[in-house]
Design a protein around this motif. Structure first.
Motif, PDB file in Angstrom:
ATOM      1  N   GLN A 172     -11.706  11.783 -17.659  1.00  0.00           N
ATOM      2  CA  GLN A 172     -11.584  11.893 -19.036  1.00  0.00           C
ATOM      3  C   GLN A 172     -11.891  13.069 -19.550  1.00  0.00           C
ATOM      4  OE1 GLN A 172     -13.829  10.137 -17.291  1.00  0.00           O
ATOM      5  NE2 GLN A 172     -15.780  10.106 -18.135  1.00  0.00           N
ATOM      6  N   TYR A 173     -12.474  13.917 -18.968  1.00  0.00           N
ATOM      7  CA  TYR A 173     -12.908  15.319 -19.367  1.00  0.00           C
ATOM      8  C   TYR A 173     -11.706  16.225 -19.476  1.00  0.00           C
ATOM      9  CZ  TYR A 173     -17.715  14.262 -19.235  1.00  0.00           C
ATOM     10  OH  TYR A 173     -18.806  13.600 -19.628  1.00  0.00           O
ATOM     11  N   PRO A 174     -10.960  16.465 -18.509  1.00  0.00           N
ATOM     12  CA  PRO A 174      -9.548  17.008 -18.920  1.00  0.00           C
ATOM     13  C   PRO A 174      -8.817  16.528 -19.692  1.00  0.00           C
ATOM     14  CG  PRO A 174      -9.656  16.370 -16.509  1.00  0.00           C
ATOM     15  CD  PRO A 174     -10.980  16.050 -17.059  1.00  0.00           C
ATOM     16  N   LEU A 175      -8.587  15.155 -19.767  1.00  0.00           N
ATOM     17  CA  LEU A 175      -7.658  14.395 -20.381  1.00  0.00           C
ATOM     18  C   LEU A 175      -8.070  14.433 -21.869  1.00  0.00           C
ATOM     19  CD1 LEU A 175      -6.986  11.224 -18.288  1.00  0.00           C
ATOM     20  CD2 LEU A 175      -5.557  13.170 -18.610  1.00  0.00           C
ATOM     21  N   PHE A 176      -9.262  14.211 -22.228  1.00  0.00           N
ATOM     22  CA  PHE A 176      -9.759  14.251 -23.593  1.00  0.00           C
ATOM     23  C   PHE A 176     -10.363  15.396 -24.165  1.00  0.00           C
ATOM     24  CE2 PHE A 176      -9.410   9.817 -21.946  1.00  0.00           C
ATOM     25  CZ  PHE A 176      -8.314   9.384 -22.945  1.00  0.00           C
ATOM     26  N   MET A 177     -11.565  15.823 -23.515  1.00  0.00           N
ATOM     27  CA  MET A 177     -12.329  16.952 -23.785  1.00  0.00           C
ATOM     28  C   MET A 177     -11.739  18.231 -23.832  1.00  0.00           C
ATOM     29  SD  MET A 177     -15.071  15.579 -25.090  1.00  0.00           S
ATOM     30  CE  MET A 177     -15.831  16.950 -25.234  1.00  0.00           C
ATOM     31  N   THR A 178     -10.778  18.512 -23.044  1.00  0.00           N
ATOM     32  CA  THR A 178     -10.409  19.861 -22.679  1.00  0.00           C
ATOM     33  C   THR A 178      -9.221  20.004 -23.843  1.00  0.00           C
ATOM     34  OG1 THR A 178     -10.396  20.039 -20.466  1.00  0.00           O
ATOM     35  CG2 THR A 178      -8.780  21.297 -21.393  1.00  0.00           C
ATOM     36  N   PRO A 179      -8.202  19.025 -24.292  1.00  0.00           N
ATOM     37  CA  PRO A 179      -7.419  19.194 -25.512  1.00  0.00           C
ATOM     38  C   PRO A 179      -8.190  19.564 -26.718  1.00  0.00           C
ATOM     39  CG  PRO A 179      -6.431  17.632 -23.944  1.00  0.00           C
ATOM     40  CD  PRO A 179      -7.813  17.980 -23.470  1.00  0.00           C
ATOM     41  N   TYR A 180      -9.243  18.723 -26.849  1.00  0.00           N
ATOM     42  CA  TYR A 180     -10.174  18.688 -28.064  1.00  0.00           C
ATOM     43  C   TYR A 180     -10.797  20.228 -28.251  1.00  0.00           C
ATOM     44  CZ  TYR A 180     -14.570  18.086 -30.821  1.00  0.00           C
ATOM     45  OH  TYR A 180     -15.480  18.154 -31.654  1.00  0.00           O
ATOM     46  N   THR A 181     -11.347  20.711 -27.197  1.00  0.00           N
ATOM     47  CA  THR A 181     -12.015  22.041 -27.074  1.00  0.00           C
ATOM     48  C   THR A 181     -10.917  22.972 -27.386  1.00  0.00           C
ATOM     49  OG1 THR A 181     -13.734  21.273 -25.478  1.00  0.00           O
ATOM     50  CG2 THR A 181     -13.162  23.552 -25.749  1.00  0.00           C
ATOM     51  N   LEU A 182      -9.831  22.968 -26.530  1.00  0.00           N
ATOM     52  CA  LEU A 182      -8.867  23.916 -26.790  1.00  0.00           C
ATOM     53  C   LEU A 182      -8.433  23.965 -28.348  1.00  0.00           C
ATOM     54  CD1 LEU A 182      -7.261  25.882 -25.085  1.00  0.00           C
ATOM     55  CD2 LEU A 182      -5.529  24.244 -24.546  1.00  0.00           C
ATOM     56  N   LEU A 183      -8.146  22.749 -28.932  1.00  0.00           N
ATOM     57  CA  LEU A 183      -7.541  22.974 -30.308  1.00  0.00           C
ATOM     58  C   LEU A 183      -8.698  23.329 -31.275  1.00  0.00           C
ATOM     59  CD1 LEU A 183      -5.640  21.801 -32.159  1.00  0.00           C
ATOM     60  CD2 LEU A 183      -6.593  19.693 -32.304  1.00  0.00           C
ATOM     61  N   GLY A 184      -9.986  22.990 -31.197  1.00  0.00           N
ATOM     62  CA  GLY A 184     -11.026  23.834 -31.829  1.00  0.00           C
ATOM     63  C   GLY A 184     -11.200  25.193 -31.737  1.00  0.00           C
ATOM     64  N   VAL A 185     -11.019  25.619 -30.489  1.00  0.00           N
ATOM     65  CA  VAL A 185     -11.202  26.940 -30.328  1.00  0.00           C
ATOM     66  C   VAL A 185     -10.125  27.860 -30.747  1.00  0.00           C
ATOM     67  CG1 VAL A 185     -11.355  29.132 -28.497  1.00  0.00           C
ATOM     68  CG2 VAL A 185     -12.722  26.787 -28.240  1.00  0.00           C
ATOM     69  N   THR A 186      -8.824  27.277 -30.529  1.00  0.00           N
ATOM     70  CA  THR A 186      -7.707  27.947 -31.000  1.00  0.00           C
ATOM     71  C   THR A 186      -7.483  27.884 -32.797  1.00  0.00           C
ATOM     72  OG1 THR A 186      -6.308  27.125 -29.040  1.00  0.00           O
ATOM     73  CG2 THR A 186      -5.129  27.592 -31.050  1.00  0.00           C
ATOM     74  N   ARG A 187      -8.047  26.607 -33.205  1.00  0.00           N
ATOM     75  CA  ARG A 187      -8.107  26.743 -34.900  1.00  0.00           C
ATOM     76  C   ARG A 187      -8.933  28.073 -35.177  1.00  0.00           C
ATOM     77  NH1 ARG A 187     -11.672  22.368 -35.885  1.00  0.00           N
ATOM     78  NH2 ARG A 187     -13.030  23.863 -35.542  1.00  0.00           N
ATOM     79  N   GLU A 188     -10.120  28.090 -34.558  1.00  0.00           N
ATOM     80  CA  GLU A 188     -10.836  29.174 -35.000  1.00  0.00           C
ATOM     81  C   GLU A 188     -10.579  30.586 -34.717  1.00  0.00           C
ATOM     82  OE1 GLU A 188     -14.592  28.508 -32.946  1.00  0.00           O
ATOM     83  OE2 GLU A 188     -15.163  26.675 -33.710  1.00  0.00           O
ATOM     84  N   ARG A 189      -9.902  30.752 -33.417  1.00  0.00           N
ATOM     85  CA  ARG A 189      -9.632  32.052 -33.055  1.00  0.00           C
ATOM     86  C   ARG A 189      -8.123  32.557 -33.521  1.00  0.00           C
ATOM     87  NH1 ARG A 189     -13.768  35.047 -30.955  1.00  0.00           N
ATOM     88  NH2 ARG A 189     -15.111  33.663 -30.214  1.00  0.00           N
TER      89      ARG A 189
ATOM     90  N   THR B  65      -8.950  35.820 -27.099  1.00  0.00           N
ATOM     91  CA  THR B  65      -8.122  35.617 -26.094  1.00  0.00           C
ATOM     92  C   THR B  65      -8.970  34.737 -24.943  1.00  0.00           C
ATOM     93  OG1 THR B  65      -6.523  37.409 -26.687  1.00  0.00           O
ATOM     94  CG2 THR B  65      -6.205  36.175 -24.223  1.00  0.00           C
ATOM     95  N   SER B  66     -10.010  35.534 -24.782  1.00  0.00           N
ATOM     96  CA  SER B  66     -10.996  34.785 -23.571  1.00  0.00           C
ATOM     97  C   SER B  66     -11.555  33.642 -23.917  1.00  0.00           C
ATOM     98  CB  SER B  66     -12.109  35.760 -23.509  1.00  0.00           C
ATOM     99  OG  SER B  66     -13.073  35.384 -22.765  1.00  0.00           O
ATOM    100  N   ALA B  67     -11.871  33.396 -25.285  1.00  0.00           N
ATOM    101  CA  ALA B  67     -12.472  32.162 -25.583  1.00  0.00           C
ATOM    102  C   ALA B  67     -11.141  30.904 -25.542  1.00  0.00           C
ATOM    103  CB  ALA B  67     -12.843  32.223 -26.964  1.00  0.00           C
ATOM    104  N   ILE B  68     -10.040  31.117 -25.857  1.00  0.00           N
ATOM    105  CA  ILE B  68      -9.141  30.135 -25.583  1.00  0.00           C
ATOM    106  C   ILE B  68      -8.897  29.755 -24.390  1.00  0.00           C
ATOM    107  CG2 ILE B  68      -6.596  29.750 -25.967  1.00  0.00           C
ATOM    108  CD1 ILE B  68      -6.684  31.735 -28.629  1.00  0.00           C
ATOM    109  N   PHE B  69      -8.619  30.731 -23.470  1.00  0.00           N
ATOM    110  CA  PHE B  69      -8.715  30.374 -21.765  1.00  0.00           C
ATOM    111  C   PHE B  69      -9.882  29.698 -21.306  1.00  0.00           C
ATOM    112  CE2 PHE B  69      -4.889  33.412 -22.300  1.00  0.00           C
ATOM    113  CZ  PHE B  69      -3.940  32.546 -21.258  1.00  0.00           C
TER     114      PHE B  69
END
Length: 357
Positions: free
Chosen positions: A216-233, A46-50
Motif C-alpha cells: 500500500q505504500y508504493p501504491l498509495f503513499m508514493t503517488p500522494y507524496t510525489l503529487l505533493g512534492v511536485t505541486r510545491e516544487r 529536482t532532488s526532492a521530486i525524485f
C-alpha cells in the motif's frame, strides 16, 4: 510523562536545528548571490521530486511491524529501490540537463547529474535511518542527527565558498557533502546498534515478500507524496522558465523563511506521536492532540501574524539589502503555511490506521 519527555528531546534538537538555520541564513545570503541560490533551488527541487519516490515510502512502514526482521527487510528493500531510482534520476538529468539548465549558466551538467544521484540515495538512507530511530524510540539519537545535519551542511557550504567558489555549484556541492556525512553517521549508528539483527537477516531472505506485504505504500503513499512534492516544487521551474533567473533564488529563500515554524513543529511532534500512536491506541492521544492544536493557534496569533506584517523590514535585516525582493514572496507563502503548521504533524495517523487509500 514519557511522551512529554520524548517530545522535549526531539523538540530540543529541532529547535537547535531550525534556530541554527535561521541564524546562519544571513551568512549564506552574503556569501552566495541570488543567482547561486537559484541554481541550488532548482537542484534541490529536482532532488526532492525524485526523493519523494526513492524508497517508495517504505521508510514509513519500518516503524510499524513488531517483528524486527520484517522491519530490517523493509529497510534493506527501501535502500535497494532508492539505489535504482538514484541511477535513473542521474541518467535523466544527464540527458535532459542541457535543456533544463540552459538559462542558468551551468556548464557542468555531468557533475550536476552525478551529484543529483548521490544526494537522492543519501537522503533515502538518511530517512530510513530516522525511521529506524523512531521505531526504536531512539529519540536522543534522532535529535542529535537532526541537529547535526544543518550544522554539517552549513560548514560544507561555507568551506566551499571560501576555498572553492561562490557559485551555485559550490552551494550544491556543500549541500551534497554535508548530507552524505550525516547519512554515513546515522547509517553506522543504526548498523552498530543492530549488528546481530542485520547479520541474521539473510536467514529470513524474504525481502521481496515483505515489500509485497506492505504494497500500500508504493501504491498509495508514493503517488500522494510525489503529487505533493511536485505541486510545491513546480513553482521553481515555472518561475525560472517565465521569470528572471534570480527570482528563483528570492522565492527559495522566502520559502525557507516562511516554512521555518512549520518545519520546527513538524520535526518536533511528528516522530514522537507516530511512535506512540503505533505503540498504543491513537484514541489515548486525543486530549494531547487537542491541547497541542490550541497552543499552536496561540502561537500563530501572537508570534507569526506580527512577523508577516513586518516581512519587508525583517527580510532586509535578516538577509541583507540585496534580498529585499524576497519580502513579497514571504508574505504570500506565510498564509498557506498556517494550516500546515496546525495539522502537518498529524499526517501519519492514516498510516497507523492502515488507511493509506
Amino acid at each position: 510523562m514519557r511522551l512529554i519527555k520524548n517530545i522535549s528531546i526531539v523538540g530540543l534538537g529541532a529547535v537547535m536545528a531550525q534556530g541554527l538555520t535561521a541564524l546562519t541564513l544571513p551568512i549564506l545570503t552574503r556569501l552566495y548571490t541570488p543567482d547561486s541560490f537559484s541554481l541550488w533551488a532548482l537542484f534541490m527541487s529536482t532532488s526532492a521530486i525524485f526523493s519523494g519516490m526513492a524508497t517508495m515510502r517504505y521508510e514509513l512502514a519500518v516503524v510499524l511491524p513488531r517483528d524486527r526482521t520484517i522491519a530490517i527487510n523493509l529497510a534493506i528493500g527501501g535502500v535497494g529501490i532508492a539505489f535504482v531510482i538514484s541511477i535513473i534520476a542521474g541518467l535523466v538529468m544527464w540527458i535532459l540537463g542541457p535543456w533544463i539548465l540552459k538559462d542558468y549558466k551551468c556548464e557542468s551538467v555531468g557533475v550536476w547529474a552525478l551529484l543529483l544521484a548521490i544526494i537522492i540515495l543519501s537522503t533515502a538512507i538518511y530517512q530510513i535511518g530516522l525511521a529506524w530511530c523512531t521505531r526504536e524510540a531512539a529519540f536522543r539519537t534522532y535529535a542529535i542527527v537532526q541537529f547535526l545535519l544543518p550544522v554539517t551542511i552549513l560548514i560544507c557550504q561555507t568551506t566551499s565558498a571560501i576555498l572553492w567558489q561562490q557559485s551555485g555549484l559550490g552551494l550544491i556541492t556543500g549541500t551534497v557533502v554535508g548530507q552524505c556525512i550525516c547519512t554515513c553517521g546515522i547509517f553506522f549508528i543504526v548498523l552498530w546498534g543492530n549488528k546481530k539483527a542485520f547479520r541474521d537477516v539473510h536467514k529470513a531472505n524474504k525481502i521481496g515478500s515483505t515489500l509485497a506485504l506492505y504494497k500500500q505504500y508504493p501504491l498509495f503513499m508514493t503517488p500522494y507524496t510525489l503529487l505533493g512534492v511536485t505541486r510545491e516544487r513546480l513553482a521553481y521551474f515555472l518561475i525560472g522558465k517565465f521569470g528572471a533567473v534570480d527570482s528563483v533564488g528570492f522565492y527559495s529563500i522566502a520559502t525557507r523563511l516562511a516554512n521555518l515554524p512549520n518545519s520546527l513543529i513538524t520535526s518536533t511532534l511528528r516522530p514522537v506521536f507516530f511512535h506512540h500512536a503505533a505503540e498504543k491506541n491513537i484514541k489515548s492521544l486525543e486530549n494531547l492532540i487537542l491541547i497541542s492544536c490550541r497552543i499552536l493557534g496561540i502561537i500563530v496569533i501572537v508570534f507569526l501574524a506580527p512577523c508577516i506584517a513586518q516581512a519587508t523590514w525583517l527580510t532586509k535585516i535578516i538577509l541583507g539589502t540585496n534580498w529585499g525582493e524576497a519580502a513579497p514572496y514571504v508574505v504570500v507563502l506565510s498564509i498557506p503555511m498556517i494550516p500546515l503548521l496546525m495539522g502537518n504533524w498529524l499526517d501519519r495517523i492514516f498510516d497507523i490506521l492502515g488507511r493509506q487509500r
